[in-house]
Design a protein around this motif. Structure first.
Motif, PDB file in Angstrom:
ATOM      1  N   VAL A 199       0.854  -1.181   0.000  1.00 30.78           N
ATOM      2  CA  VAL A 199       0.000   0.000   0.000  1.00 30.78           C
ATOM      3  C   VAL A 199       0.896   1.239   0.000  1.00 30.78           C
ATOM      4  CG1 VAL A 199      -1.773   1.291   1.263  1.00 30.78           C
ATOM      5  CG2 VAL A 199      -1.768  -1.215   1.317  1.00 30.78           C
ATOM      6  N   ARG A 200       0.609   2.151  -0.909  1.00 32.42           N
ATOM      7  CA  ARG A 200       1.412   3.375  -0.982  1.00 32.42           C
ATOM      8  C   ARG A 200       0.651   4.579  -0.441  1.00 32.42           C
ATOM      9  NH1 ARG A 200       4.373   2.429  -6.838  1.00 32.42           N
ATOM     10  NH2 ARG A 200       5.822   0.854  -6.033  1.00 32.42           N
ATOM     11  N   GLY A 201       1.385   5.493   0.127  1.00 29.95           N
ATOM     12  CA  GLY A 201       0.832   6.775   0.539  1.00 29.95           C
ATOM     13  C   GLY A 201       1.548   7.860  -0.235  1.00 29.95           C
ATOM     14  N   LEU A 246       3.926   2.491   2.336  1.00 31.42           N
ATOM     15  CA  LEU A 246       3.424   2.573   3.711  1.00 31.42           C
ATOM     16  C   LEU A 246       3.524   1.228   4.424  1.00 31.42           C
ATOM     17  CD1 LEU A 246       1.845   4.017   5.991  1.00 31.42           C
ATOM     18  CD2 LEU A 246      -0.247   3.485   4.756  1.00 31.42           C
ATOM     19  N   GLY A 247       3.187   0.166   3.716  1.00 25.79           N
ATOM     20  CA  GLY A 247       3.186  -1.171   4.319  1.00 25.79           C
ATOM     21  C   GLY A 247       2.290  -2.046   3.465  1.00 25.79           C
ATOM     22  N   GLU A 248       2.317  -3.343   3.741  1.00 26.05           N
ATOM     23  CA  GLU A 248       1.540  -4.244   2.893  1.00 26.05           C
ATOM     24  C   GLU A 248       0.171  -4.554   3.492  1.00 26.05           C
ATOM     25  OE1 GLU A 248       4.919  -6.994   0.840  1.00 26.05           O
ATOM     26  OE2 GLU A 248       4.835  -6.970   3.014  1.00 26.05           O
ATOM     27  N   MET A 249      -0.715  -5.081   2.667  1.00 22.09           N
ATOM     28  CA  MET A 249      -1.973  -5.637   3.177  1.00 22.09           C
ATOM     29  C   MET A 249      -2.153  -7.010   2.547  1.00 22.09           C
ATOM     30  SD  MET A 249      -4.803  -3.345   1.127  1.00 22.09           S
ATOM     31  CE  MET A 249      -6.252  -4.374   1.287  1.00 22.09           C
ATOM     32  N   SER A 250      -2.837  -7.889   3.260  1.00 22.67           N
ATOM     33  CA  SER A 250      -3.058  -9.214   2.695  1.00 22.67           C
ATOM     34  C   SER A 250      -4.246  -9.154   1.745  1.00 22.67           C
ATOM     35  CB  SER A 250      -3.286 -10.246   3.806  1.00 22.67           C
ATOM     36  OG  SER A 250      -4.371  -9.849   4.611  1.00 22.67           O
ATOM     37  N   VAL A 251      -4.092  -9.826   0.626  1.00 24.73           N
ATOM     38  CA  VAL A 251      -5.108  -9.828  -0.426  1.00 24.73           C
ATOM     39  C   VAL A 251      -5.178 -11.236  -1.004  1.00 24.73           C
ATOM     40  CG1 VAL A 251      -5.639  -8.979  -2.754  1.00 24.73           C
ATOM     41  CG2 VAL A 251      -4.805  -7.388  -1.029  1.00 24.73           C
ATOM     42  N   GLU A 281       3.636  -1.944  12.794  1.00 25.58           N
ATOM     43  CA  GLU A 281       5.056  -2.260  12.893  1.00 25.58           C
ATOM     44  C   GLU A 281       5.377  -3.611  12.257  1.00 25.58           C
ATOM     45  OE1 GLU A 281       6.395  -1.309  16.951  1.00 25.58           O
ATOM     46  OE2 GLU A 281       4.956   0.333  16.910  1.00 25.58           O
ATOM     47  N   GLY A 282       4.373  -4.476  12.168  1.00 25.00           N
ATOM     48  CA  GLY A 282       4.545  -5.717  11.410  1.00 25.00           C
ATOM     49  C   GLY A 282       4.506  -5.410   9.924  1.00 25.00           C
ATOM     50  N   SER A 283       4.001  -4.219   9.589  1.00 26.02           N
ATOM     51  CA  SER A 283       3.930  -3.727   8.206  1.00 26.02           C
ATOM     52  C   SER A 283       3.054  -4.624   7.337  1.00 26.02           C
ATOM     53  CB  SER A 283       5.345  -3.611   7.619  1.00 26.02           C
ATOM     54  OG  SER A 283       5.355  -2.653   6.592  1.00 26.02           O
ATOM     55  N   LEU A 284       1.967  -5.113   7.925  1.00 25.21           N
ATOM     56  CA  LEU A 284       1.002  -5.914   7.159  1.00 25.21           C
ATOM     57  C   LEU A 284      -0.383  -5.643   7.736  1.00 25.21           C
ATOM     58  CD1 LEU A 284       0.670  -8.152   4.945  1.00 25.21           C
ATOM     59  CD2 LEU A 284       0.607  -9.789   6.823  1.00 25.21           C
ATOM     60  N   TYR A 285      -1.258  -5.103   6.885  1.00 25.43           N
ATOM     61  CA  TYR A 285      -2.602  -4.769   7.355  1.00 25.43           C
ATOM     62  C   TYR A 285      -3.468  -6.012   7.263  1.00 25.43           C
ATOM     63  CZ  TYR A 285      -6.563  -1.784   8.438  1.00 25.43           C
ATOM     64  OH  TYR A 285      -7.629  -1.196   9.064  1.00 25.43           O
ATOM     65  N   ASP A 286      -3.759  -6.617   8.402  1.00 30.64           N
ATOM     66  CA  ASP A 286      -4.595  -7.817   8.466  1.00 30.64           C
ATOM     67  C   ASP A 286      -5.010  -7.998   9.930  1.00 30.64           C
ATOM     68  OD1 ASP A 286      -5.608 -10.472   8.624  1.00 30.64           O
ATOM     69  OD2 ASP A 286      -4.461 -11.056   6.858  1.00 30.64           O
ATOM     70  N   PRO A 287      -6.146  -7.408  10.323  1.00 29.12           N
ATOM     71  CA  PRO A 287      -6.511  -7.413  11.747  1.00 29.12           C
ATOM     72  C   PRO A 287      -6.659  -8.815  12.353  1.00 29.12           C
ATOM     73  CG  PRO A 287      -7.874  -5.853  10.521  1.00 29.12           C
ATOM     74  CD  PRO A 287      -7.087  -6.623   9.509  1.00 29.12           C
ATOM     75  N   GLN A 304       8.946   5.214   4.847  1.00 23.92           N
ATOM     76  CA  GLN A 304       8.621   3.786   4.940  1.00 23.92           C
ATOM     77  C   GLN A 304       9.210   3.194   6.221  1.00 23.92           C
ATOM     78  OE1 GLN A 304      10.201   1.223   1.841  1.00 23.92           O
ATOM     79  NE2 GLN A 304       8.823  -0.454   2.402  1.00 23.92           N
ATOM     80  N   ALA A 305      10.464   3.530   6.490  1.00 17.36           N
ATOM     81  CA  ALA A 305      11.129   2.989   7.688  1.00 17.36           C
ATOM     82  C   ALA A 305      10.445   3.492   8.960  1.00 17.36           C
ATOM     83  CB  ALA A 305      12.609   3.377   7.679  1.00 17.36           C
ATOM     84  N   LEU A 306      10.065   4.772   8.971  1.00 18.73           N
ATOM     85  CA  LEU A 306       9.422   5.323  10.167  1.00 18.73           C
ATOM     86  C   LEU A 306       8.028   4.737  10.375  1.00 18.73           C
ATOM     87  CD1 LEU A 306      10.453   9.083   9.867  1.00 18.73           C
ATOM     88  CD2 LEU A 306      11.321   7.409  11.505  1.00 18.73           C
ATOM     89  N   ALA A 307       7.302   4.497   9.265  1.00 20.52           N
ATOM     90  CA  ALA A 307       5.938   3.971   9.372  1.00 20.52           C
ATOM     91  C   ALA A 307       5.938   2.598  10.045  1.00 20.52           C
ATOM     92  CB  ALA A 307       5.281   3.898   7.998  1.00 20.52           C
ATOM     93  N   ARG A 308       7.004   1.819   9.829  1.00 24.55           N
ATOM     94  CA  ARG A 308       7.081   0.484  10.438  1.00 24.55           C
ATOM     95  C   ARG A 308       8.010   0.480  11.649  1.00 24.55           C
ATOM     96  NH1 ARG A 308      10.737  -3.394   7.424  1.00 24.55           N
ATOM     97  NH2 ARG A 308       8.872  -4.492   6.797  1.00 24.55           N
TER      98      ARG A 308
END
Lengths: 132, 359
Positions: free
Chosen positions: A35-37, A48-53, B51-57, B193-197
């Motif tokens: 995911v980009r910001g 920004l970080g990844e998301m699972s898809v 901080e895991g840098s993966l969006y998956d609740p 990117q580094a700061l976000a995680r």
């Protein structure tokens, strides 16, 4: 497609439980999307970080091909969304029976959150210093 | 140096069984479900996702359960898991301006279009323990009012007057530290990117140090907003972009004093923070550190403060790298230590012999 991707998998399965015969062209396969910001919200992109898809592509007996990319790791959800995507190309009735209830549920949920946020709107008053 | 050891297999298995039992705790207490963690420990879940840098609740909730609530261990589990996932692509940059905000505050403007919206905040609570939460009971339904629509960007107001530095849009492909090792100098995209995680505590402390005078930032929170944004991705098979989901993010834009330099007139400058989930402490910290690290491009003085040192910040912000290196020292170092032991004995013998000879 966005609606199918965002839908609650259980709700989607309840609305459309039985899948017609179909061939799997790809997947279902779970992966990550970066995911980009944008810097400052509007500037150059950054990661920004990844998301699972989970993605899936299917083909119906009619030849219609359907694709789905759904958030999360639910393979049944991706498969069901891909089949519905293929069916929607020939069968408009699904718009009323599947998409409409999903859209309504989503709109209601969003409206409720926005209304609760709206209730927390404040007016700050600046206190004047040195006043007796 | 770490030298491989073998043996201890049964002890390790038994230790893991003991761990599993301790994780479960008293079996007469009902077991936590993942949904309970996801819904009721949401901010812990958010931190693990950020901080895991993966969006998956759901996955973050599972990691928290497995890690017994140790969030860095949970982040470690998420990082390890994500390496097993194929990269399906990248999203279009999310449009935070179109966010369905549940919270939006500005410390710079009292009256602003869209208003100050507190949302589900800890601010203005009294930080008194609420013993009522110890008893089970239904939470009251939150009041509703006129629904909040899209809210304009606060820095946009300053931008229109030319009072804040421009943030030129581009579609340049950003460097990605998950695909290539971090190399310095790091451009702003890589730093963000580094700061976000990065570790929340580390980023918070750096930001705090800059407020206290170690690298001045003089920030105002121009805007802080939390809400859901759509994630869109270009799908090659379709030839167009589709929405693949929706994520909650926290965005912070700081407005900083800038006296101007040889090349730039006096104007405000920007610091930026963007974090997965509701994580405003982290987003504010990130925007301060981002701004401090920009000293060079803005022609400011390097005062030697830690927060201005990109290498120091970026090489120490990742808590998984940090904990990996730190905790490895508890693993067997028998061979290493034996050689040190020999060395110290030898030096002592020589020193003693030297002293005796002198006497």
């Amino acid at each position: 497609m966005g609606l199918l991707a965002r839908a609650d998998a259980t709700r989607l399965a309840a609305l459309f439980p039985d899948l017609p015969e179909h061939a799997l062209l790809r997947g279902p396969e779970t992966g990550a999307v970066m995911v980009r910001g944008r810097q400052g919200g509007t500037g150059a992109p950054f990661n920004l970080g990844e998301m699972s898809v989970t993605r899936c592509s299917v083909q119906l007996a009619s030849g219609a091909v359907g694709h789905a990319h759904v958030q999360g790791r639910d393979k049944a959800h991706a498969r069901r969304a891909a089949v519905i995507d293929a069916l929607l190309q020939g069968d408009d009735s699904l718009r009323a029976t599947v998409l409409k209830p999903l859209a309504e549920a989503e709109a209601a949920r969003r409206q409720a959150r926005a209304a609760k946020a709206g209730a927390t709107k404040v007016e700050f008053f600046t206190m004047v210093r040195g006043e007796d | 140096m770490y030298v491989a050891v073998k043996g201890g297999e049964r002890a390790i298995d038994n230790a893991h069984a003991f761990l599993a039992e301790e994780r479960r705790g008293d079996p007469s207490v009902p077991e936590l479900s993942l949904a309970q963690i996801r819904e009721q420990m949401a901010l812990a879940v958010n931190r693990v996702m950020a901080e895991g840098s993966l969006y998956d609740p759901d996955l973050a909730a599972l990691a928290i359960k497995q890690a017994r609530g140790d969030l860095i261990e949970a982040i470690f589990l998420i990082r390890a898991y994500r390496t097993t996932l194929p990269r399906l692509g990248h999203s279009r940059p999310i449009d935070t301006g179109a966010m369905a905000a549940v919270r939006r505050v500005s410390a710079t403007y009292k009256d602003l279009p869209g208003g100050q919206v507190l949302g589900p905040t800890f601010d203005y609570t009294h930080r008194l323990i609420d013993f009522a939460l110890a008893a089970e009971g239904e939470a009251p339904e939150a009041p509703k009012a006129q629904p909040l629509g899209p809210v304009p960007r606060v820095t946009g107001f300053l931008d229109r007057e030319g009072l804040i530095e421009a943030e030129p849009a581009s579609d340049a492909t950003p460097r990605d530290l998950t695909r290539e090792p971090m190399e310095l100098p790091a451009d702003r995209a890589l730093r963000l990117q580094a700061l976000a995680r990065g570790d929340e505590g580390f980023v918070l402390s750096l930001a705090y140090s800059s407020q206290r005078g170690y690298g001045r930032t003089h920030p105002f929170v121009g805007e802080l907003r939390i809400g859901e944004v759509a994630v869109e991705m270009d799908i090659p098979e379709l030839g167009f972009a589709v929405e693949i989901g929706e994520i909650t993010v926290t965005e912070c834009e700081t407005v900083n004093q800038f006296m101007g330099s040889k090349t730039q007139p006096p104007q405000f400058t920007r610091g930026y923070g963007l974090v997965f989930g509701q994580s405003e402490r982290k987003a504010i910290s990130m925007s301060l550190v981002d701004r401090a690290l920009r000293w060079e491009e803005l022609g400011e003085e390097n005062t030697g403060a830690p927060v201005q040192d990109a290498e120091f910040v970026l090489m120490h912000s990742d808590n998984i790298q940090a904990t990996g290196f730190l905790e490895h020292i508890k693993l067997p170092h028998y061979v290493d230590f034996q050689s040190e032991l020999e060395l110290v004995r030898k030096m002592r013998r020589e020193a003693m012999a030297g002293r005796e000879a002198a006497e």
